[in-house]
Scaffold this motif. Structure first.
Motif, PDB file in Angstrom:
ATOM      1  N   UNK A 129       0.685  -1.509  -0.169  1.00 14.07           N
ATOM      2  CA  UNK A 129      -0.263  -0.108   0.078  1.00 14.07           C
ATOM      3  C   UNK A 129       0.832   1.392   0.320  1.00 14.07           C
ATOM      4  N   UNK A 130       2.463   1.966  -0.634  1.00 12.50           N
ATOM      5  CA  UNK A 130       2.998   2.176  -0.383  1.00 12.50           C
ATOM      6  C   UNK A 130       2.726   3.257  -1.600  1.00 12.50           C
ATOM      7  N   UNK A 131       1.683   3.897  -1.670  1.00 15.23           N
ATOM      8  CA  UNK A 131       1.376   4.512  -2.403  1.00 15.23           C
ATOM      9  C   UNK A 131       0.898   6.145  -2.479  1.00 15.23           C
ATOM     10  N   UNK A 132       1.548   7.447  -3.093  1.00 13.86           N
ATOM     11  CA  UNK A 132       1.818   8.372  -2.798  1.00 13.86           C
ATOM     12  C   UNK A 132       0.181   8.187  -2.814  1.00 13.86           C
ATOM     13  N   UNK A 133      -0.750   9.669  -1.968  1.00 11.98           N
ATOM     14  CA  UNK A 133      -2.157   9.506  -2.259  1.00 11.98           C
ATOM     15  C   UNK A 133      -2.132  10.608  -3.257  1.00 11.98           C
ATOM     16  N   UNK A 134      -1.223  11.681  -3.755  1.00 13.25           N
ATOM     17  CA  UNK A 134      -1.908  12.141  -5.328  1.00 13.25           C
ATOM     18  C   UNK A 134      -1.627  11.425  -5.887  1.00 13.25           C
ATOM     19  N   UNK A 135      -1.271   9.964  -5.858  1.00 16.01           N
ATOM     20  CA  UNK A 135      -1.008   8.988  -7.102  1.00 16.01           C
ATOM     21  C   UNK A 135      -1.907   7.561  -6.710  1.00 16.01           C
ATOM     22  N   UNK A 140      -1.342   5.434   0.851  1.00 16.79           N
ATOM     23  CA  UNK A 140      -2.844   5.478   0.542  1.00 16.79           C
ATOM     24  C   UNK A 140      -3.307   4.090   0.437  1.00 16.79           C
ATOM     25  N   UNK A 141      -2.636   3.121   0.576  1.00  8.27           N
ATOM     26  CA  UNK A 141      -3.577   2.359   0.682  1.00  8.27           C
ATOM     27  C   UNK A 141      -3.673   1.481   1.394  1.00  8.27           C
TER      28      UNK A 141
END
Length: 235
Positions: free
Chosen positions: A91-97, A149-150
């Motif tokens: 889940x290591x995804x930047x929220x804006x992506x 964000x994940x």
């Protein structure tokens, strides 16, 4: 009669520590992860320690195969008295992506597989009036993190666990979630963090934790029927 636990997500770190913790208490252990070879090594370790251990390779993201996996677990150890679920997608995804498509990709491991396993295993626990469903996930399930964000998928899992706890608490089944804001030792994430620290690169401002300590906490939550959630480190 020997009690048993199914450890779903028995990779390095906490899953293996949970398997060892319950095995020391006399539980038969079914360990499940994607790769057979590491599972076989863990099963050999547990067997040397006197446990009854069964290695079952399976891709938990393949939710259509969960009923067949549940049958393999029952064949190995009977209806498990406890279910530990530690699998999670990256889940290591930047929220804006973050995109709706990425959220869809996270849901099978974070929610669908656990729900399918609960539907398979919970009825026998209710019939016995005894059992436990345990999960351990990152703290982003509780607190939004712009870099992880994940966690939105883990938050959905947390909601599921809360609802299950409310539904079955009076029937002898404990449902608990542990939410971890630390780097778990013996995991690839911890190794990468320590390598970056040694190289002088920036690293997350979080503590490290021995997975055995977290496994002890899960054992205590289960057997002392603690509140349905715990956080490490204590917030």
């Amino acid at each position: 009669m020997t009690k048993s636990i199914a450890v779903l997500g028995a990779g390095p770190g906490l899953g293996q520590a949970v398997a060892h913790r319950y095995a020391r208490e006399g539980y038969a252990v079914a360990i499940v992860a994607r790769r057979q070879e590491p599972l076989d090594r863990l099963a050999e370790q547990l067997t040397r320690e006197g446990a009854r251990a069964h290695a079952i390779a399976a891709d938990l993201a393949d939710t259509a195969a969960i009923p067949a996996l549940a049958e393999r677990i029952r064949t190995a150890v009977g209806d498990p008295d406890a279910l530990y679920y530690g699998a999670a997608a990256n889940g290591f995804v930047p929220v804006l992506e973050l995109t709706p498509e990425r959220v869809d990709e996270l849901m099978p491991l974070s929610v669908h597989a656990l729900l399918s396993l609960v539907r398979e295993m919970l009825p026998a626990m209710i019939a016995k009036g005894d059992g436990a469903i345990l999960s351990a996930q990152g703290a982003s399930a509780r607190w939004g993190n712009p870099d992880i964000a994940g966690g939105v998928a883990l938050a959905a899992q947390r909601n599921l666990l809360q609802a299950l706890h409310a539904a079955v608490a009076g029937q002898g089944v404990y449902v608990g979630g542990l939410y971890i804001g630390a780097a778990i030792e013996n995991t690839p994430f911890h190794a990468r963090m320590e390598s970056a620290r040694a190289a002088g690169d920036p690293v997350p401002d979080i503590p490290s934790v021995d997975p055995a300590d977290l496994a002890d906490l899960l054992w205590t939550m289960h057997h002392q029927t603690r509140p349905p959630e715990a956080v490490y480190p204590v917030a």
